[in-house]
Each structure stands twice: as structure tokens, then as C-alpha cells.
Design a protein around this motif. Structure first.
Motif, PDB file in Angstrom:
ATOM      1  N   MET A  79       0.904  -1.190   0.045  1.00 44.24           N
ATOM      2  CA  MET A  79       0.021  -0.062  -0.184  1.00 44.24           C
ATOM      3  C   MET A  79       0.881   1.255  -0.178  1.00 44.24           C
ATOM      4  N   ALA A  83       4.647   0.483   4.537  1.00 47.91           N
ATOM      5  CA  ALA A  83       4.702  -1.090   4.326  1.00 47.91           C
ATOM      6  C   ALA A  83       5.797  -1.625   3.499  1.00 47.91           C
ATOM      7  N   SER A 105       4.786  -0.473  -5.797  1.00 47.73           N
ATOM      8  CA  SER A 105       3.725   0.369  -5.273  1.00 47.73           C
ATOM      9  C   SER A 105       3.845   1.901  -5.430  1.00 47.73           C
ATOM     10  N   VAL A 131       2.992   1.413 -11.503  1.00 53.07           N
ATOM     11  CA  VAL A 131       2.306   1.138 -12.724  1.00 53.07           C
ATOM     12  C   VAL A 131       1.168   1.987 -13.022  1.00 53.07           C
ATOM     13  N   LYS A 181       4.412   9.017 -12.148  1.00 53.20           N
ATOM     14  CA  LYS A 181       3.209   8.305 -11.609  1.00 53.20           C
ATOM     15  C   LYS A 181       2.395   9.335 -10.951  1.00 53.20           C
ATOM     16  N   ALA A 242     -12.075  -1.351  -8.292  1.00 54.26           N
ATOM     17  CA  ALA A 242     -10.941  -1.647  -8.925  1.00 54.26           C
ATOM     18  C   ALA A 242      -9.425  -0.705  -8.355  1.00 54.26           C
ATOM     19  N   ASP A 251      -2.828   8.591  -2.630  1.00 54.78           N
ATOM     20  CA  ASP A 251      -2.196   9.325  -3.596  1.00 54.78           C
ATOM     21  C   ASP A 251      -2.338  10.649  -3.714  1.00 54.78           C
TER      22      ASP A 251
HETATM   23  P1  NAP Z   1      -4.955  -3.318  -1.839  1.00 50.54           P
HETATM   24  O1  NAP Z   1      -5.598  -4.617  -2.677  1.00 50.54           O
HETATM   25  O2  NAP Z   1      -5.408  -2.802  -0.781  1.00 50.54           O
HETATM   26  O3  NAP Z   1      -3.565  -4.143  -1.437  1.00 50.54           O
HETATM   27  C1  NAP Z   1      -2.419  -3.676  -0.442  1.00 50.54           C
HETATM   28  C2  NAP Z   1      -1.619  -4.590  -0.396  1.00 50.54           C
HETATM   29  O4  NAP Z   1      -0.587  -3.995   0.808  1.00 50.54           O
HETATM   30  C3  NAP Z   1      -2.089  -5.818   0.447  1.00 50.54           C
HETATM   31  O5  NAP Z   1      -1.286  -6.757   0.009  1.00 50.54           O
HETATM   32  C4  NAP Z   1      -1.799  -5.671   1.818  1.00 50.54           C
HETATM   33  O6  NAP Z   1      -1.855  -6.620   2.568  1.00 50.54           O
HETATM   34  C5  NAP Z   1      -0.771  -4.916   1.731  1.00 50.54           C
HETATM   35  N1  NAP Z   1      -0.283  -3.941   3.229  1.00 50.54           N
HETATM   36  C6  NAP Z   1      -0.972  -2.952   3.316  1.00 50.54           C
HETATM   37  N2  NAP Z   1      -0.315  -2.522   4.678  1.00 50.54           N
HETATM   38  C7  NAP Z   1       0.620  -3.365   4.897  1.00 50.54           C
HETATM   39  C8  NAP Z   1       1.592  -3.521   5.859  1.00 50.54           C
HETATM   40  N3  NAP Z   1       1.509  -2.624   6.906  1.00 50.54           N
HETATM   41  N4  NAP Z   1       2.484  -4.570   6.030  1.00 50.54           N
HETATM   42  C9  NAP Z   1       2.335  -5.592   5.061  1.00 50.54           C
HETATM   43  N5  NAP Z   1       1.417  -5.412   4.037  1.00 50.54           N
HETATM   44  C10 NAP Z   1       0.667  -4.395   3.958  1.00 50.54           C
HETATM   45  O7  NAP Z   1      -4.565  -2.086  -2.948  1.00 50.54           O
HETATM   46  P2  NAP Z   1      -3.930  -2.351  -4.303  1.00 50.54           P
HETATM   47  O8  NAP Z   1      -4.986  -1.549  -5.232  1.00 50.54           O
HETATM   48  O9  NAP Z   1      -3.468  -3.565  -4.734  1.00 50.54           O
HETATM   49  O10 NAP Z   1      -2.798  -1.362  -4.146  1.00 50.54           O
HETATM   50  C11 NAP Z   1      -1.446  -1.524  -3.890  1.00 50.54           C
HETATM   51  C12 NAP Z   1      -0.608  -0.385  -4.476  1.00 50.54           C
HETATM   52  O11 NAP Z   1      -0.663  -0.159  -5.665  1.00 50.54           O
HETATM   53  C13 NAP Z   1      -0.726   1.032  -3.626  1.00 50.54           C
HETATM   54  O12 NAP Z   1       0.171   1.643  -3.515  1.00 50.54           O
HETATM   55  C14 NAP Z   1      -1.663   1.561  -4.878  1.00 50.54           C
HETATM   56  O13 NAP Z   1      -1.647   2.904  -4.830  1.00 50.54           O
HETATM   57  C15 NAP Z   1      -1.058   1.039  -5.985  1.00 50.54           C
HETATM   58  N6  NAP Z   1      -1.871   1.026  -7.279  1.00 50.54           N
HETATM   59  C16 NAP Z   1      -3.134   0.916  -7.159  1.00 50.54           C
HETATM   60  C17 NAP Z   1      -4.114   0.755  -8.245  1.00 50.54           C
HETATM   61  C18 NAP Z   1      -5.307   0.162  -8.477  1.00 50.54           C
HETATM   62  O14 NAP Z   1      -6.016   0.661  -9.478  1.00 50.54           O
HETATM   63  N7  NAP Z   1      -5.738  -0.669  -7.466  1.00 50.54           N
HETATM   64  C19 NAP Z   1      -3.340   1.034  -9.767  1.00 50.54           C
HETATM   65  C20 NAP Z   1      -2.043   1.553  -9.716  1.00 50.54           C
HETATM   66  C21 NAP Z   1      -1.330   1.385  -8.467  1.00 50.54           C
HETATM   67  P3  NAP Z   1      -3.260  -7.365   3.325  1.00 50.54           P
HETATM   68  O15 NAP Z   1      -3.968  -8.114   2.282  1.00 50.54           O
HETATM   69  O16 NAP Z   1      -2.668  -8.249   4.460  1.00 50.54           O
HETATM   70  O17 NAP Z   1      -4.029  -6.263   3.805  1.00 50.54           O
END
Ligand code: NAP
Length: 297
Positions: A79, A83, A105, A131, A181, A242, A251
């Protein structure tokens, strides 16, 4: 800056062993595409149940150190910067010499500096590689990877970049990808808030808000994203995220902080940051970012 695409870049024949830390929305899709590219894959997630569904294509490890043991490339998709640093510290005992950490991330230039300091002190090669694209592109291997770092690190990570992305925008200096980004996500956040406000305004003025989407459809200011998010708002199809609003709020905070540190004022981004924070406060953090539409106005 250079741009490569999965179609026109030379396909690497190397098959690096890959570990992926963080199987949330984005990490899960990326993991499936890394495995589908034939790369040996081990995954880890803090909440193990979120990694288990990948057991058909990857080894599911019980700790970050176990996940990275023997890996040539470690992909991190968590996240935020805290993390990332916490999980990398846990992974450290398992990291092999010469490993490349591909940090995907969204953590901004400041967070990337902290990770680069960590990597520099340990002789770990870091590729800053946030990404563009959301859940669907992650599942389809069609992300745009904003890779920044030395050419050697980019080449070592190439099979992974090709597996998860339709193309890569490449720069040499670690941190430039994270800066790019934020500039791109500013467009995402302000566009979604702008769609929400246009629909709210139409309704407040006594006009059917569906007519906003109909009126702009196909014109110069339309976009697939305007129609997608506008329709989701009007149908209240916002709970299957999504891109969770909590992530978008994080962000916008990074965007405003980075702008201030660079000495520029982003008036619209600051307003959007307040709107997203209010929506999270109103309990919408796990809904899609388009759920800003639901926030009280
Ligand atoms: P997500 O589904 O909420 O996943 C977050 C991940 O981070 C999970 O694996 C979570 O583990 C882990 N996490 C959070 N805090 C943690 C900690 N303190 N220690 C260990 N693990 C931790 O979110 P996501 O959408 O996949 O986003 C992940 C990253 O990609 C973020 O930086 C986001 O801004 C970026 N991003 C997202 C998108 C999108 O459209 N979704 C697009 C581009 C970039 P748990 O499962 O245990 O909670």
C-alpha cells in the motif's frame, strides 16, 4: 526517456526466479501474469488467505524472507512506503547477492528515496517501477510500467516488466518513475472528482445527470474513463473496487506533498485531496475511488 513495448522489445530468454510481496488487487493480477510468462514464482501476503488463491501457479510462502530466498527479482506491490520498508526489512535475511528489487507500489518520490537509501546501504539494486492501470489491466498484463533506474536493473527485470505490462516508459534515475506516476495519478484523481461534481451539479440544477454522459459522449472531452466512472456513479456500482478510495486518498496526499516540496501550488489537487479524505471519513475507503460521488456535499 525511452519507451518500449511488449510487442517491439526483444523478448528476453532468461527466466529469473521471481518473488512477489503483496497479493492485493494489483499484486494478484501481476502474479498471475508473471507465472503465465513461465517465470518461477513465490508469493507472500501479510494476510495469507489473500495469497492462497495463487497456489495453483505459485508457491505461497509463510514469510517475506522465505518468499525471496533464491529469487533473482523481487517485486513489491504494497500500500505505502511504510509497508514497503517494513516488509523489505522482514525479507532482508532471505535476499541473495545481486537481487533486483522492483518496487511497483505508489509511494511517491519521497518514499522512493527512503527505499533507495535502504537498498543503497545493502547493495541491493532498486528499480523504481510504479504502474499505470487498474485491476483489469493488472489481470490482463496490460499495465504501463513507469520504470526508472540503471539500465542493468531494467534489463534484469525485463522478463517481469514484459509479463505485467503492455509497455514500459523508462528513465535512468531512480525516483523519476514515481514522480511521473504522481503526475499521471493527479489526472486520474482530478478527472474522477470532476465527473462526480458534474453529475452532482446536474442533479442539483434539476437535470437528469445521465444526460451529462450522453451529451459529452464521443466528443473531444469524452473519454472511456469518464463514461466508465460516470456510469458506475449513476448505477451506484461502486463497492467492487478497481482502485480503492483509501489508495486514491493516499495518492492525492502524496501529490500535494510532492508539489509543495517542489514549490508549486496545485489548487485543484488540494481540493480533491479534501474531497477524498471526506469520502474515506464517511466510510467509503474500501469502495472504488468513484465513491467520492457518495460523499456528503
Ligand atoms: P490492496 O488490494 O489494498 O492491497 C494492498 C496490499 O498492501 C495488500 O497486499 C496488503 O496486505 C498490503 N499491506 C498494506 N499495509 C501493509 C503493511 N503494513 N504490511 C504488510 N502489507 C501491507 O491495494 P492495491 O490496489 O493492490 O494497491 C497496492 C498499491 O498499488 C498501492 O500503492 C496503490 O496505490 C497502487 N496502485 C493501485 C492501483 C489500483 O487501481 N488498484 C493502480 C496502480 C497502483 P493485506 O492483504 O494483508 O491487507
Amino acid at each position: 526517456m525511452t519507451e518500449t513495448s511488449a510487442e517491439n522489445s526483444a523478448t528476453s530468454t532468461a527466466r529469473p526466479a521471481v518473488a512477489l510481496l503483496g497479493t492485493g488487487i494489483m499484486g494478484t493480477g501481476m502474479a498471475r501474469n508473471i507465472a503465465a510468462a513461465g517465470l518461477p514464482l513465490t508469493v507472500w501476503n501479510r494476510t495469507r488467505e489473500r495469497a492462497e488463491p495463487l497456489a495453483d501457479v505459485a508457491t505461497v510462502a509463510g514469510s517475506p524472507a522465505d518468499a525471496v530466498r533464491g529469487a533473482d527479482v523481487v517485486v513489491v506491490m504494497l500500500m505505502d512506503a511504510d509497508a514497503v520498508l517494513d516488509v523489505l526489512a522482514q525479507a532482508e535475511p532471505g535476499l541473495r547477492d545481486g537481487v533486483v528489487v522492483v518496487q511497483t507500489s505508489t509511494i511517491g518520490p519521497d518514499g522512493t528515496r527512503r527505499v533507495a537509501d535502504w537498498a543503497g546501504q545493502r547493495g541491493v539494486q532498486l528499480l523504481d517501477a510504479p504502474v499505470l492501470g487498474t485491476k483489469g489491466p493488472a489481470e490482463q498484463g496490460k499495465l504501463v510500467v513507469l520504470a526508472s533506474g540503471p539500465a542493468a536493473a531494467r534489463e534484469a527485470a525485463r522478463p517481469v516488466l514484459e509479463a505485467v505490462g503492455a509497455r514500459a516508459v523508462e528513465q535512468d534515475e531512480v525516483g523519476s518513475g514515481s514522480a511521473l506516476k504522481l503526475a499521471c495519478n493527479n489526472l486520474v484523481a482530478t478527472l474522477v472528482e470532476s465527473v462526480a461534481e458534474s453529475l452532482v451539479l446536474a442533479r442539483a440544477l434539476g437535470v437528469d445527470p445521465h444526460l451529462v454522459l450522453e451529451a459529452v459522449r464521443g466528443g473531444a472531452m469524452d473519454s472511456p474513463y469518464v463514461q466508465l466512472k460516470g456510469t458506475a456513479m449513476l448505477e451506484d456500482a461502486l463497492d467492487d473496487a478497481a482502485f480503492p478510495l483509501a489508495g486514491a486518498a493516499k495518492d492525492t496526499r502524496l501529490i500535494v506533498e510532492a508539489a509543495r516540496a517542489a514549490g508549486v501550488e496545485l489548487a485543484v489537487a488540494e481540493a480533491v485531496q479534501r474531497r477524498f479524505a471526506a469520502a474515506v471519513e464517511a466510510g467509503q475507503g474500501s469502495a472504488d475511488l468513484a465513491a467520492t460521488f457518495r460523499a456528503p456535499r
